[in-house]
Design a protein around this motif. Sequence first.
Motif, PDB file in Angstrom:
ATOM      1  N   GLY A  10       1.980   9.104  -4.543  1.00 42.33           N
ATOM      2  CA  GLY A  10       1.447   9.947  -4.478  1.00 42.33           C
ATOM      3  C   GLY A  10      -0.091   9.396  -4.984  1.00 42.33           C
ATOM      4  O   GLY A  10      -0.992  10.049  -5.422  1.00 42.33           O
ATOM      5  N   GLU A  11      -0.414   8.387  -4.746  1.00 38.61           N
ATOM      6  CA  GLU A  11      -1.796   7.467  -5.597  1.00 38.61           C
ATOM      7  C   GLU A  11      -1.731   6.357  -3.999  1.00 38.61           C
ATOM      8  O   GLU A  11      -1.949   6.629  -3.448  1.00 38.61           O
ATOM      9  N   GLU A  12      -3.213   6.661  -3.828  1.00 37.39           N
ATOM     10  CA  GLU A  12      -4.748   5.996  -3.417  1.00 37.39           C
ATOM     11  C   GLU A  12      -4.141   3.969  -3.333  1.00 37.39           C
ATOM     12  O   GLU A  12      -3.602   3.645  -3.755  1.00 37.39           O
ATOM     13  N   PRO A  13      -3.901   3.875  -2.417  1.00 39.67           N
ATOM     14  CA  PRO A  13      -3.428   2.105  -1.775  1.00 39.67           C
ATOM     15  C   PRO A  13      -4.368   1.397  -3.155  1.00 39.67           C
ATOM     16  O   PRO A  13      -5.785   1.812  -2.791  1.00 39.67           O
ATOM     17  N   GLN A  14      -3.541   0.377  -3.943  1.00 38.72           N
ATOM     18  CA  GLN A  14      -3.959  -0.580  -4.880  1.00 38.72           C
ATOM     19  C   GLN A  14      -5.548   0.391  -5.660  1.00 38.72           C
ATOM     20  O   GLN A  14      -6.561  -0.319  -6.092  1.00 38.72           O
ATOM     21  N   SER A  15      -5.224   1.407  -5.910  1.00 39.22           N
ATOM     22  CA  SER A  15      -6.204   2.108  -7.116  1.00 39.22           C
ATOM     23  C   SER A  15      -5.301   2.382  -7.922  1.00 39.22           C
ATOM     24  O   SER A  15      -6.102   2.492  -9.470  1.00 39.22           O
ATOM     25  N   PHE A  16      -3.977   1.207  -8.422  1.00 38.17           N
ATOM     26  CA  PHE A  16      -4.075   0.780 -10.058  1.00 38.17           C
ATOM     27  C   PHE A  16      -3.699  -0.097 -10.201  1.00 38.17           C
ATOM     28  O   PHE A  16      -3.179  -1.277  -8.966  1.00 38.17           O
ATOM     29  N   GLU A  17      -3.691  -0.941 -11.207  1.00 38.13           N
ATOM     30  CA  GLU A  17      -2.714  -2.867 -11.940  1.00 38.13           C
ATOM     31  C   GLU A  17      -1.841  -2.543 -11.894  1.00 38.13           C
ATOM     32  O   GLU A  17      -1.321  -1.849 -11.488  1.00 38.13           O
ATOM     33  N   ASP A  19       0.359  -1.332   0.203  1.00 32.93           N
ATOM     34  CA  ASP A  19       0.190  -0.083  -0.073  1.00 32.93           C
ATOM     35  C   ASP A  19       1.220   1.389  -0.192  1.00 32.93           C
ATOM     36  O   ASP A  19       0.567   2.151  -0.617  1.00 32.93           O
ATOM     37  N   ASN A  20       1.935   1.237   1.000  1.00 34.91           N
ATOM     38  CA  ASN A  20       2.904   2.313   0.674  1.00 34.91           C
ATOM     39  C   ASN A  20       3.260   2.873  -0.880  1.00 34.91           C
ATOM     40  O   ASN A  20       4.033   3.852  -0.849  1.00 34.91           O
ATOM     41  N   LEU A  21       3.825   2.083  -1.452  1.00 35.93           N
ATOM     42  CA  LEU A  21       4.490   2.409  -2.316  1.00 35.93           C
ATOM     43  C   LEU A  21       3.607   2.856  -3.684  1.00 35.93           C
ATOM     44  O   LEU A  21       4.169   3.968  -4.207  1.00 35.93           O
ATOM     45  N   THR A  69       1.272  -3.707 -12.296  1.00 32.75           N
ATOM     46  CA  THR A  69       2.080  -3.510 -13.345  1.00 32.75           C
ATOM     47  C   THR A  69       3.260  -2.825 -13.797  1.00 32.75           C
ATOM     48  O   THR A  69       3.398  -1.995 -12.813  1.00 32.75           O
ATOM     49  N   LEU A  70       4.129  -3.498 -14.122  1.00 31.80           N
ATOM     50  CA  LEU A  70       5.910  -2.377 -14.633  1.00 31.80           C
ATOM     51  C   LEU A  70       5.007  -1.968 -15.445  1.00 31.80           C
ATOM     52  O   LEU A  70       5.779  -0.554 -15.269  1.00 31.80           O
ATOM     53  N   GLU A  71       4.588  -2.212 -16.592  1.00 31.40           N
ATOM     54  CA  GLU A  71       3.579  -0.349 -17.295  1.00 31.40           C
ATOM     55  C   GLU A  71       3.662   0.556 -16.459  1.00 31.40           C
ATOM     56  O   GLU A  71       4.116   1.371 -16.577  1.00 31.40           O
ATOM     57  N   ASN A  72       2.502   0.755 -15.738  1.00 31.79           N
ATOM     58  CA  ASN A  72       1.985   1.119 -15.053  1.00 31.79           C
ATOM     59  C   ASN A  72       2.777   2.292 -12.951  1.00 31.79           C
ATOM     60  O   ASN A  72       2.751   2.924 -13.555  1.00 31.79           O
TER      61      ASN A  72
END
Length: 596
Positions: A261-268, A254-256, A270-273
């Motif tokens: 600057g995003e909410e925890p688990q707000s996007f998939e 979650d802290n990554l 993946t390496l690309e994201n």
Amino acid sequence: MKFKSLYNSERFLKIIFGLSLFIVLVMGGLAYRYIKELSDSFDEVQEAYQLHIELEKLLSALKDAESGKRGYIISKDSTFLEPLWVSGSELDLSLQRLKALTQGNPDQEEKIADLEIKIDNSLRIFEKTLQLAQKNEIESAEFISAFKEGRQNMNSVRFKVLEITTHESDLLGTKKERSSKSLSNAPMVVYYVLIFSLLILLLIYLQISKNLKILKEKNELLETFKESTTQSEIISKHGNWIWNIDDNTFEYSDNLYRLLGEEPQSFEPTLENFIAFTHPEDLDKLTEQVNKMMENEDLPFIHYRIIQKSGSIKHFKAYGKVLIDSDGHKKLLGTTADITDEIENYRLIEERNLELERNNKELASFNYVASHDLQEPLRKIQTFISRLEDKEQENLTDNGKLYIKRIKSSSARMRSLIDDLLQFSRTNKSEEAFEDSNINILLETAKHDLVEIISDTRARISSDSIPSMKVIPFQIKQLFSNLISNSLKYRRENVAPVISIRYSETHASEVPNLKYSKHSRYHTITIKDNGIGFDQEYAEQIFTLFSRLHNKNEYSGTGIGLSICKKIVENHNGYITAEGYPNQGSTFIVYLPITS
């Protein structure tokens, strides 16, 4: 202890559980065997009973046939012959059943065959005597002979039937005895096996229950550790990630997400994201490092920048290491830290270092001015005052002479102050190299420099032999010189100074007020005098620059000498303390680390 460890092991529980299942299966097999024996015994009894019935039927049919024959001979009534005609078919059926029941038993089969022959003889004799009776030849010798033969044959049939039933009873008794002996132990065996199995299952249940309790506690600890790790990630500004090498998937903590600057688990995850947040100037470098990570399954320390959606630029540092689990699956465990504050602090340190370098240059300039530009006009002032005093002494008024005396005193104090300041600024260990030195020689050199004042005050100085040390020679000589000068300066009036210099070794734990040290033992040099001393509450203050406990009119000095001593000791990673008693004397203790 070894057995207890084995008992608590998962492998031991599996073995015991498998053994319990085996015992249950064996118990089931035994139960099946005993039930099968009971069933077989019942079938054998049933067959024996059936055999007896068939023999009784056969014997009854023969009796009925003989009774009907006798009734016919006496009454000549043909109705008595009906049982004879019916018994023939019954005898055939009974013989067939007897053969079926005794099949597989050679002895009984032989007896049944013999019985069948005897029955055929009886039927043949019945038919012969019946024919003779129908011819009214009852009184003939042939009829009497046939009748006697029939009776004898009938008795032999009875004996054969009895023999067959007795043999079958004996067989049944033997089987019953064997079966009873076997079956008598069956309940006890089944009971003990059942109890043993239940005890093993109970032990397994207790251990599993214990393991479940431990597992629950560990799960609670894991939950606590997970929450602690999450809080630690937030506080230390780092996030964790996992690359599952086998299926090429990623997991982000979650802290990554928060670091981006995003909410925890707000996007998939993946390496690309993730790479989409990379600073354009660091994109090629990060892509190259990631490709190497994919190829080598390893990630050394890398530094790059990211841009949050808010526009803030953050500096990241990442590291990864491969881990192979018990199933042989490869995972690369990585951590990414936000080092923006470190970068900013490093820049601030660089700026302060530059500022310190400028200050050092200014200090060097001050040293030059103090040693040349300030002292030059001071020397001229002292020269002109000396000339004025020599040539105009008689022309000066009393006030003029007083003024000149005060000017001379102030200029001398000014010169002493400049010399001490210059000496303090030069007390820098970076300017001198450490070398193995004979401390006794350095002490004698310091005493030699003070020989005049030592002689004038009739001071007595005694010292122990001090071992050689790795020091800055000039500074240690200055240390001795300043401490001895301090004892001579603050002597009691009309009392000759007595100064003792003693040496010993001290463990780090015995050094007062020493909070931390990488050295275990210290050289201890103690300088004790019999001077005016001081109040112990000023033990720290006397080492402060320009600090004085006495009026300058009472005792000369600039308040820099002991500050120089403290700086020299600190340059050697040592420690200096002072103890004083008013009108009894002072003691200065110098601790210098013992280095190998």
